[in-house]
Design a protein around this motif. Structure first.
Motif, PDB file in Angstrom:
ATOM      1  N   VAL A 293       0.860  -1.184   0.000  1.00 20.05           N
ATOM      2  CA  VAL A 293       0.000   0.000   0.000  1.00 20.05           C
ATOM      3  C   VAL A 293       0.894   1.230   0.000  1.00 20.05           C
ATOM      4  CG1 VAL A 293      -1.625   1.345   1.378  1.00 20.05           C
ATOM      5  CG2 VAL A 293      -1.967  -1.116   1.093  1.00 20.05           C
ATOM      6  N   THR A 294       0.768   2.043  -1.036  1.00 16.80           N
ATOM      7  CA  THR A 294       1.697   3.155  -1.238  1.00 16.80           C
ATOM      8  C   THR A 294       1.195   4.481  -0.700  1.00 16.80           C
ATOM      9  OG1 THR A 294       0.784   3.478  -3.460  1.00 16.80           O
ATOM     10  CG2 THR A 294       2.730   2.074  -3.263  1.00 16.80           C
ATOM     11  N   SER A 295      -0.088   4.549  -0.338  1.00 20.82           N
ATOM     12  CA  SER A 295      -0.614   5.798   0.231  1.00 20.82           C
ATOM     13  C   SER A 295      -1.755   5.461   1.175  1.00 20.82           C
ATOM     14  CB  SER A 295      -1.108   6.738  -0.867  1.00 20.82           C
ATOM     15  OG  SER A 295      -2.176   6.157  -1.586  1.00 20.82           O
ATOM     16  N   GLY A 296      -1.795   6.154   2.308  1.00 17.64           N
ATOM     17  CA  GLY A 296      -2.836   5.896   3.283  1.00 17.64           C
ATOM     18  C   GLY A 296      -2.565   4.630   4.076  1.00 17.64           C
ATOM     19  N   GLU A 297      -3.540   4.267   4.905  1.00 20.39           N
ATOM     20  CA  GLU A 297      -3.424   3.095   5.755  1.00 20.39           C
ATOM     21  C   GLU A 297      -4.017   1.869   5.058  1.00 20.39           C
ATOM     22  OE1 GLU A 297      -1.938   2.710   8.725  1.00 20.39           O
ATOM     23  OE2 GLU A 297      -1.197   4.758   8.495  1.00 20.39           O
ATOM     24  N   ALA A 298      -3.324   0.750   5.170  1.00 23.29           N
ATOM     25  CA  ALA A 298      -3.850  -0.501   4.614  1.00 23.29           C
ATOM     26  C   ALA A 298      -5.077  -0.922   5.421  1.00 23.29           C
ATOM     27  CB  ALA A 298      -2.784  -1.580   4.657  1.00 23.29           C
ATOM     28  N   PRO A 299      -6.225  -1.142   4.788  1.00 22.57           N
ATOM     29  CA  PRO A 299      -7.439  -1.459   5.535  1.00 22.57           C
ATOM     30  C   PRO A 299      -7.607  -2.939   5.857  1.00 22.57           C
ATOM     31  CG  PRO A 299      -7.980  -1.205   3.227  1.00 22.57           C
ATOM     32  CD  PRO A 299      -6.499  -0.926   3.358  1.00 22.57           C
ATOM     33  N   LEU A 300      -6.923  -3.806   5.109  1.00 25.87           N
ATOM     34  CA  LEU A 300      -7.169  -5.247   5.199  1.00 25.87           C
ATOM     35  C   LEU A 300      -5.980  -5.943   5.844  1.00 25.87           C
ATOM     36  CD1 LEU A 300      -8.668  -7.885   4.476  1.00 25.87           C
ATOM     37  CD2 LEU A 300      -7.758  -7.676   2.149  1.00 25.87           C
ATOM     38  N   HIS A 301      -6.256  -6.638   6.969  1.00 28.08           N
ATOM     39  CA  HIS A 301      -5.224  -7.378   7.683  1.00 28.08           C
ATOM     40  C   HIS A 301      -5.779  -8.750   8.068  1.00 28.08           C
ATOM     41  CE1 HIS A 301      -2.912  -3.652   8.062  1.00 28.08           C
ATOM     42  NE2 HIS A 301      -4.044  -3.066   8.430  1.00 28.08           N
ATOM     43  N   GLY A 302      -4.905  -9.711   8.282  1.00 27.24           N
ATOM     44  CA  GLY A 302      -5.353 -11.044   8.682  1.00 27.24           C
ATOM     45  C   GLY A 302      -6.190 -11.718   7.611  1.00 27.24           C
ATOM     46  N   VAL A 303      -5.737 -11.650   6.359  1.00 24.78           N
ATOM     47  CA  VAL A 303      -6.536 -12.179   5.239  1.00 24.78           C
ATOM     48  C   VAL A 303      -6.882 -13.648   5.461  1.00 24.78           C
ATOM     49  CG1 VAL A 303      -5.607 -10.529   3.590  1.00 24.78           C
ATOM     50  CG2 VAL A 303      -4.457 -12.722   3.895  1.00 24.78           C
ATOM     51  N   ASP A 304      -8.088 -14.016   5.066  1.00 28.44           N
ATOM     52  CA  ASP A 304      -8.542 -15.389   5.289  1.00 28.44           C
ATOM     53  C   ASP A 304      -9.471 -15.810   4.151  1.00 28.44           C
ATOM     54  OD1 ASP A 304      -9.574 -17.845   6.458  1.00 28.44           O
ATOM     55  OD2 ASP A 304      -8.859 -17.119   8.376  1.00 28.44           O
ATOM     56  N   ALA A 305     -10.727 -16.051   4.454  1.00 26.07           N
ATOM     57  CA  ALA A 305     -11.671 -16.528   3.446  1.00 26.07           C
ATOM     58  C   ALA A 305     -11.844 -15.511   2.325  1.00 26.07           C
ATOM     59  CB  ALA A 305     -13.022 -16.818   4.089  1.00 26.07           C
ATOM     60  N   VAL A 306     -12.099 -16.015   1.111  1.00 21.03           N
ATOM     61  CA  VAL A 306     -12.302 -15.132  -0.032  1.00 21.03           C
ATOM     62  C   VAL A 306     -13.420 -15.689  -0.903  1.00 21.03           C
ATOM     63  CG1 VAL A 306     -10.471 -16.306  -1.341  1.00 21.03           C
ATOM     64  CG2 VAL A 306     -11.197 -14.012  -2.020  1.00 21.03           C
ATOM     65  N   THR A 307     -14.254 -14.790  -1.410  1.00 19.89           N
ATOM     66  CA  THR A 307     -15.280 -15.163  -2.381  1.00 19.89           C
ATOM     67  C   THR A 307     -15.416 -14.004  -3.362  1.00 19.89           C
ATOM     68  OG1 THR A 307     -17.517 -16.090  -2.625  1.00 19.89           O
ATOM     69  CG2 THR A 307     -17.270 -14.243  -1.098  1.00 19.89           C
TER      70      THR A 307
END
Length: 388
Positions: A293-307
């Motif tokens: 992430v090059t600007s601002g705060e990364a919003p997504l942490h602890g990635v897990d399930a995806v759909t």
């Protein structure tokens, strides 16, 4: 992660070191690298509703099941530690299946909905397994339930509960996490939840029959072109599957896995990445990395399930952090879609859309109490104007 590695990764992204994806879903996205924070197409999150869920304007939630409590309108008791899930068409309605990630008992439950969204029945479709984590739906309408332990199996189940479940050892014995079917290449992709795990695919002898075939492991050194190599002994081994092939690419804690529009997306929790395997091009890229992430705060942490939705949006759940499901749009924007409040020691699991794309199901595995046995699990439904 050390600052020097973070700085290096960001510089590589800006310079185009992480290339744009060639899969159809991302043809217009990530011209300069992985997803970046931005405004949600649905607007900001509002205050938590009565169920403790923060949602954008126009969306609403309801609790459809609680662990160790009867599902409303049925005599069935919902399982503890709800984990991976998927939806299946059932006449005018649909069925939501959910794994139980507890040792020794494990298994899978199912909940049937009519066309109005009313729960009409709930029942068990798999028993006598252990630590059923995630899994994946097949094109022929079965649910693959994956055991997350060193000798774990994949069990093929019938969401309607009419046929008995069958174990599929040909898909390998390892610490399974999730599965995703690719009907174009007629393979099943598999993730492995080890700190030095691998990414696999299974090529059945006959598509639709998982009783026999070849297990292969991804071979490569990073993003870019990759290859596949046969795992010599996937079922009975002294050397674990991940150590049987020289050059097998390592992934730090494989988690969710979902195939759509020619790309298999999978997550790795150790480095907080969402990967994209372009199956036609046999190429691996990064769709999201909080250190890119090059600007601002990364919003997504602890990635897990995806759909994903038919519109091309990814929905990625968090294991812990602030209990969000984040949206990664087809335009390359990552942004929170919902947040569960008051479940601080839990994780978001089982993300799945109803067949028409109008409802999103997910669970808080350990609920408000955070008890490790998952006896306080919640399973939610969200409705609203999803981009479909």
């Amino acid at each position: 992660m050390p600052l020097d590695r973070r700085t290096f990764l960001r510089a590589a992204a800006v310079a185009g070191g992480t290339t744009a994806f060639s899969g159809a879903l991302w043809q217009r996205a990530f011209a300069s690298g992985p997803a970046q924070p931005g405004p949600s197409p649905y607007g900001p999150l509002l205050s938590a509703d009565g169920n403790g869920v923060q949602l954008p304007q126009g969306f609403s939630s309801r609790v459809v099941a609680r662990s160790l409590q009867r599902v409303e309108g049925t005599r069935y008791t919902w399982h503890p530690a709800p984990d991976g899930g998927a939806c299946f068409r059932d006449g005018d309605g649909w069925i939501y299946v959910s794994n139980s990630e507890v040792p020794a008992v494990g298994g899978v439950s199912a909940m049937r909905f009519d066309v109005s969204g009313k729960v009409t029945s709930a029942y068990r479709i798999l028993n006598g397994t252990s630590l059923n984590c995630s899994g994946g739906a097949t094109p022929w309408g079965t649910w693959l339930s994956c055991e997350e332990h060193d000798l774990g199996l994949v069990h093929e189940t019938d969401p309607r509960g009419q046929k008995g479940a069958v174990s599929r050892p040909a898909l390998g014995r390892f610490k399974h996490e999730a599965a995703a079917s690719d009907p174009e290449r007629k393979v099943v992709y598999l993730t492995e939840d080890q700190s030095d795990g691998c990414f696999y695919r299974f090529r059945p002898q006959s598509w639709g029959d998982l009783s026999a075939g070849t297990l292969e492991v991804l071979v490569g050194s990073g993003t870019g072109p990759v290859q596949w190599a046969k795992v010599p002994n996937p079922q009975v081994w002294l050397t674990p599957t991940r150590d049987q092939v020289d050059g097998a690419m390592r992934f730090h804690g494989g988690e969710g896995c979902y195939y759509t529009r020619g790309v298999c997306y999978f997550t790795t929790k150790g480095d907080n990445r969402v990967w994209a395997y372009d199956a036609a091009a046999a190429r691996l890229d990064i769709a999201y990395d909080d250190d890119l992430v090059t600007s601002g705060e990364a919003p997504l942490h602890g990635v897990d399930a995806v759909t994903a939705t038919a519109s091309g949006d990814l929905y990625v759940a968090e294991d812990g952090d602030n209990m969000e499901i984040n949206l990664i749009t087809a335009e390359g924007v990552v942004t929170p879609f919902l947040r569960v409040v008051g479940h601080d020691e839990s994780e978001v699991t089982g993300t799945a859309f109803s067949p028409d794309g109008s409802r999103l199901y997910f669970s808080s595995q350990r609920g408000k109490s955070g008890f490790v046995a998952g006896t306080d699990g919640y399973t939610f439904e969200v409705t609203g104007p999803f981009r479909r």
